[in-house]
Design a protein around this motif. Sequence first.
Motif, PDB file in Angstrom:
ATOM      1  N   ARG A  43       3.861   8.070   5.068  1.00 52.83           N
ATOM      2  CA  ARG A  43       3.862   8.615   3.709  1.00 52.83           C
ATOM      3  C   ARG A  43       4.819   7.839   2.800  1.00 52.83           C
ATOM      4  NH1 ARG A  43       7.055  10.485   0.518  1.00 52.83           N
ATOM      5  NH2 ARG A  43       6.175  11.304  -1.420  1.00 52.83           N
ATOM      6  N   ARG A  44       4.370   7.559   1.585  1.00 54.42           N
ATOM      7  CA  ARG A  44       5.198   6.870   0.595  1.00 54.42           C
ATOM      8  C   ARG A  44       5.133   7.610  -0.736  1.00 54.42           C
ATOM      9  NH1 ARG A  44       6.532   5.292   4.575  1.00 54.42           N
ATOM     10  NH2 ARG A  44       6.318   3.251   5.559  1.00 54.42           N
ATOM     11  N   ALA A  45       6.148   7.448  -1.553  1.00 47.58           N
ATOM     12  CA  ALA A  45       6.131   8.007  -2.905  1.00 47.58           C
ATOM     13  C   ALA A  45       5.151   7.202  -3.758  1.00 47.58           C
ATOM     14  CB  ALA A  45       7.532   7.968  -3.515  1.00 47.58           C
ATOM     15  N   ILE A  46       4.258   7.906  -4.446  1.00 52.54           N
ATOM     16  CA  ILE A  46       3.241   7.260  -5.270  1.00 52.54           C
ATOM     17  C   ILE A  46       3.600   7.435  -6.747  1.00 52.54           C
ATOM     18  CG2 ILE A  46       0.795   7.245  -5.902  1.00 52.54           C
ATOM     19  CD1 ILE A  46       1.414   6.222  -3.057  1.00 52.54           C
ATOM     20  N   ARG A  47       3.616   6.320  -7.462  1.00 54.91           N
ATOM     21  CA  ARG A  47       3.957   6.349  -8.883  1.00 54.91           C
ATOM     22  C   ARG A  47       2.850   5.774  -9.757  1.00 54.91           C
ATOM     23  NH1 ARG A  47       8.570   5.237  -5.933  1.00 54.91           N
ATOM     24  NH2 ARG A  47      10.277   6.741  -6.251  1.00 54.91           N
ATOM     25  N   LYS A  48       1.651   5.702  -9.197  1.00 51.89           N
ATOM     26  CA  LYS A  48       0.481   5.279  -9.959  1.00 51.89           C
ATOM     27  C   LYS A  48      -0.730   6.014  -9.400  1.00 51.89           C
ATOM     28  CE  LYS A  48      -2.005   1.203 -11.632  1.00 51.89           C
ATOM     29  NZ  LYS A  48      -2.135  -0.277 -11.531  1.00 51.89           N
ATOM     30  N   TYR A  49      -1.440   6.731 -10.266  1.00 53.26           N
ATOM     31  CA  TYR A  49      -2.539   7.594  -9.827  1.00 53.26           C
ATOM     32  C   TYR A  49      -3.835   7.266 -10.555  1.00 53.26           C
ATOM     33  CZ  TYR A  49       1.171  10.435  -7.790  1.00 53.26           C
ATOM     34  OH  TYR A  49       2.257  10.858  -7.056  1.00 53.26           O
ATOM     35  N   THR A  50      -4.949   7.592  -9.908  1.00 51.39           N
ATOM     36  CA  THR A  50      -6.245   7.504 -10.564  1.00 51.39           C
ATOM     37  C   THR A  50      -6.425   8.748 -11.434  1.00 51.39           C
ATOM     38  OG1 THR A  50      -7.526   8.703  -8.879  1.00 51.39           O
ATOM     39  CG2 THR A  50      -7.121   6.342  -8.501  1.00 51.39           C
ATOM     40  N   ASP A 200      -3.184   5.182  -6.635  1.00 48.78           N
ATOM     41  CA  ASP A 200      -3.781   3.961  -7.167  1.00 48.78           C
ATOM     42  C   ASP A 200      -2.878   2.768  -6.857  1.00 48.78           C
ATOM     43  OD1 ASP A 200      -5.787   2.528  -8.417  1.00 48.78           O
ATOM     44  OD2 ASP A 200      -4.919   2.749 -10.418  1.00 48.78           O
ATOM     45  N   GLU A 201      -2.130   2.885  -5.777  1.00 48.90           N
ATOM     46  CA  GLU A 201      -1.243   1.820  -5.319  1.00 48.90           C
ATOM     47  C   GLU A 201      -0.938   2.029  -3.839  1.00 48.90           C
ATOM     48  OE1 GLU A 201       2.616   1.890  -7.064  1.00 48.90           O
ATOM     49  OE2 GLU A 201       2.992   3.988  -6.580  1.00 48.90           O
ATOM     50  N   LYS A 202      -0.428   0.977  -3.203  1.00 51.20           N
ATOM     51  CA  LYS A 202      -0.027   1.056  -1.804  1.00 51.20           C
ATOM     52  C   LYS A 202       1.382   0.491  -1.679  1.00 51.20           C
ATOM     53  CE  LYS A 202      -4.664   0.761   0.208  1.00 51.20           C
ATOM     54  NZ  LYS A 202      -5.565   0.010   1.129  1.00 51.20           N
ATOM     55  N   PRO A 203       2.392   1.331  -1.902  1.00 51.13           N
ATOM     56  CA  PRO A 203       3.782   0.849  -1.858  1.00 51.13           C
ATOM     57  C   PRO A 203       4.166   0.330  -0.476  1.00 51.13           C
ATOM     58  CG  PRO A 203       3.624   3.030  -2.867  1.00 51.13           C
ATOM     59  CD  PRO A 203       2.304   2.755  -2.217  1.00 51.13           C
ATOM     60  N   VAL A 204       5.013  -0.672  -0.470  1.00 52.72           N
ATOM     61  CA  VAL A 204       5.511  -1.208   0.796  1.00 52.72           C
ATOM     62  C   VAL A 204       6.615  -0.304   1.326  1.00 52.72           C
ATOM     63  CG1 VAL A 204       4.961  -3.574   0.171  1.00 52.72           C
ATOM     64  CG2 VAL A 204       7.216  -2.655  -0.380  1.00 52.72           C
ATOM     65  N   THR A 205       6.839  -0.374   2.622  1.00 51.12           N
ATOM     66  CA  THR A 205       7.893   0.414   3.244  1.00 51.12           C
ATOM     67  C   THR A 205       9.264  -0.148   2.877  1.00 51.12           C
ATOM     68  OG1 THR A 205       6.438   0.878   5.113  1.00 51.12           O
ATOM     69  CG2 THR A 205       8.792   1.286   5.430  1.00 51.12           C
ATOM     70  N   LYS A 206      10.146   0.709   2.430  1.00 48.65           N
ATOM     71  CA  LYS A 206      11.499   0.273   2.099  1.00 48.65           C
ATOM     72  C   LYS A 206      12.415   0.414   3.304  1.00 48.65           C
ATOM     73  CE  LYS A 206      11.165   1.311  -2.835  1.00 48.65           C
ATOM     74  NZ  LYS A 206      11.744   2.045  -3.992  1.00 48.65           N
ATOM     75  N   LYS A 207      13.498  -0.335   3.274  1.00 47.59           N
ATOM     76  CA  LYS A 207      14.427  -0.351   4.401  1.00 47.59           C
ATOM     77  C   LYS A 207      14.987   1.036   4.686  1.00 47.59           C
ATOM     78  CE  LYS A 207      18.868  -2.339   5.854  1.00 47.59           C
ATOM     79  NZ  LYS A 207      18.428  -2.607   7.228  1.00 47.59           N
ATOM     80  N   ARG A 208      15.038   1.375   5.966  1.00 44.92           N
ATOM     81  CA  ARG A 208      15.661   2.627   6.408  1.00 44.92           C
ATOM     82  C   ARG A 208      17.001   2.306   7.069  1.00 44.92           C
ATOM     83  NH1 ARG A 208      11.710   4.150   3.242  1.00 44.92           N
ATOM     84  NH2 ARG A 208      11.122   6.324   3.525  1.00 44.92           N
ATOM     85  N   PHE A 209      18.009   3.140   6.827  1.00 43.77           N
ATOM     86  CA  PHE A 209      19.353   2.883   7.349  1.00 43.77           C
ATOM     87  C   PHE A 209      19.523   3.600   8.689  1.00 43.77           C
ATOM     88  CE2 PHE A 209      19.614   2.718   2.679  1.00 43.77           C
ATOM     89  CZ  PHE A 209      19.982   1.378   2.537  1.00 43.77           C
ATOM     90  N   GLU A 210      19.063   2.950   9.730  1.00 42.06           N
ATOM     91  CA  GLU A 210      19.097   3.558  11.057  1.00 42.06           C
ATOM     92  C   GLU A 210      20.520   3.784  11.562  1.00 42.06           C
ATOM     93  OE1 GLU A 210      16.703   1.289  13.704  1.00 42.06           O
ATOM     94  OE2 GLU A 210      14.854   1.571  12.561  1.00 42.06           O
ATOM     95  N   ASN A 211      21.471   3.028  11.035  1.00 44.66           N
ATOM     96  CA  ASN A 211      22.864   3.171  11.485  1.00 44.66           C
ATOM     97  C   ASN A 211      23.493   4.472  10.993  1.00 44.66           C
ATOM     98  OD1 ASN A 211      22.831   2.248   8.806  1.00 44.66           O
ATOM     99  ND2 ASN A 211      24.869   1.336   9.001  1.00 44.66           N
ATOM    100  N   ARG A 212      22.788   5.205  10.119  1.00 46.56           N
ATOM    101  CA  ARG A 212      23.309   6.485   9.637  1.00 46.56           C
ATOM    102  C   ARG A 212      22.901   7.635  10.542  1.00 46.56           C
ATOM    103  NH1 ARG A 212      22.456   5.943   3.033  1.00 46.56           N
ATOM    104  NH2 ARG A 212      23.651   3.997   2.805  1.00 46.56           N
TER     105      ARG A 212
END
Length: 217
Positions: A43-50, A200-212
Amino acid sequence: MQRHFFVVIIMLLIIACQPTITQKQDVSETTKRNVIIDNMLTRRAIRKYTDQQVSKEQLDTILKCAIYAPSALNRQPWQVRVIQNKKLLDEINQRFLNFAEGKEFQGSASRYREPGFSIFHNSPSLIVIARDVNIGTSTLDCGIILQNILLSAHGIGLGTCPIGSLVPVLNLPENKDILEQLDIPEGYEVAINVSLGYADEKPVTKKRFENRVKIIE
């Protein structure tokens, strides 16, 4: 004697089939678990919709998942509204623009001066989640119901994005008429909003801070 032989054969066949049935059940349960985990990870945050509107059936699914969210002492201290009325959506967006004038924001809200800006990314539906201000755990509880909404929407092929910048605007005394139109009772305030629609977009995965995240053994 011959009859006894056939009975033995049938019993052996039944016993031989048992591991296969169990194995199919195990595979099915594993598949279900994998689907749930995959839903959370993709799941990603979507900021562009049809422009396509969300259907009544889709909303029913999402809202049912929403109200099944856990809450402290099962008090369910939330009110949930889904806005699809274009005129009301435009009015809410204008209220944000009025509030934003001369201010600086982070994230997508910082682009409010751009022509055609929409604080909820022009999504055809907007979900408003309000919390009972007299229940101390209501903020956390609304966070849980929010996650149920985000994941269930993604599970049926819809996009969402939590909208925090709109929260203080809707809670302003001068915008109380908006909450009245939404039939939000006295003693509640907006906790979070969610844009909802077809991505109406496919956002890329952003870095996750696994060390937290740490395991203390």
